[in-house]
Design a protein around this motif. Structure first.
Motif: not given
Ligand SMILES: [Fe+2]
Length: 255
Positions: A100-110
């Protein structure tokens, strides 16, 4: 003429990971239904919710579920009086996720670890329409353009054409649910995406033991040659993004 590999790119078949499959018995029955429709590969895409899960705990549970399914599937096949042809066509299962996408997900580790195993291909869904604000769309585009990941948008026909085409402009590909292709109303959007040339995969989005694999077969029949083309594209998508064995064939670890 040899038919192309048949891939269900979106399925909730891993036991205990989400509401799609309550136990390993249901998972085996789902695989049996897939086998009956001559599906060669099922990508297991249980929900990953960034506000509820950590990548680490999700992957641990996914590995356990894959192992349980692998063991039980062997037992199930030896007990269920399926035909020899069905046993031979038992689909391979690839571990993936529906993130599930959310704002800032591109920075989620892993994040990359949630790609379909052995590849850099990530299945992503968007939240309900009202939450599709600009920051969210920008984050999804950044995954595609800055993280070395090929994003595939799950059930694109659920979202507005405008939103989807904005993502497609950024290089994102599209997966359609086969039940939507069988629906008069939803198929209109599906046709538009096919016309735009952005459809790279089809998925049953099966939850439990429902009629989704019947719809899968019906949609393939309805699409005819176009379905073959999409399946070839799905195979290429996996091959070009890492899912290749030593012989150059489409392969991941799977079961
Ligand atoms: Fe799904």
């Amino acid at each position: 003429m040899k038919r192309s590999i048949r891939i269900d790119f979106h399925a909730h078949i891993l036991p205990g990971l989400d509401h799609g499959c309550e136990d390993v018995g249901v998972a085996c029955r789902q695989l049996e239904l897939a086998a009956q429709q001559k599906i060669d590969v099922v990508v297991a895409t249980s929900h990953f919710y960034p506000h509820l899960h950590t990548v680490e705990s999700y992957l641990r549970k996914r590995t356990e579920a894959m192992q349980a399914l692998k063991m039980q599937w062997k037992v199930y096949q030896s007990m269920v009086p399926s035909s020899k042809a069905e046993r031979q066509s038992a689909p391979k299962v690839l571990a993936g996720a529906e993130v599930l996408a959310c704002a800032g997900i591109e920075r989620m580790e892993g994040l990359q670890r949630l790609c379909i195993e052995g590849t850099r291909v990530l299945l992503l869904e968007l939240p309900f329409a009202k939450q599709q604000e600009a920051a969210l769309i920008a984050s999804v585009c950044r995954i595609q353009q800055e993280c070395g990941i090929q994003v595939v948008l799950a059930h694109a026909e659920r979202y507005s054409y405008r939103t989807v085409m904005e993502l497609v402009e950024a290089g994102i590909l599209v997966q359609l649910n086969t039940a939507s292709i069988c629906s008069l109303r939803k198929n209109r959007l599906c046709r538009q995406y096919r016309k735009a040339g952005c459809v790279a995969a089809l998925g049953s989005d099966i939850h439990g033991i429902d009629k989704k694999y019947r719809s899968f077969a019906k949609a393939l029949k309805r699409l005819g040659g176009a379905a073959e083309e999409i399946m070839k594209r799905t195979e290429q998508l996996l091959l070009q993004n890492g899912g290749r064995d030593e012989e150059g064939k489409c392969d991941c670890t799977g079961i």
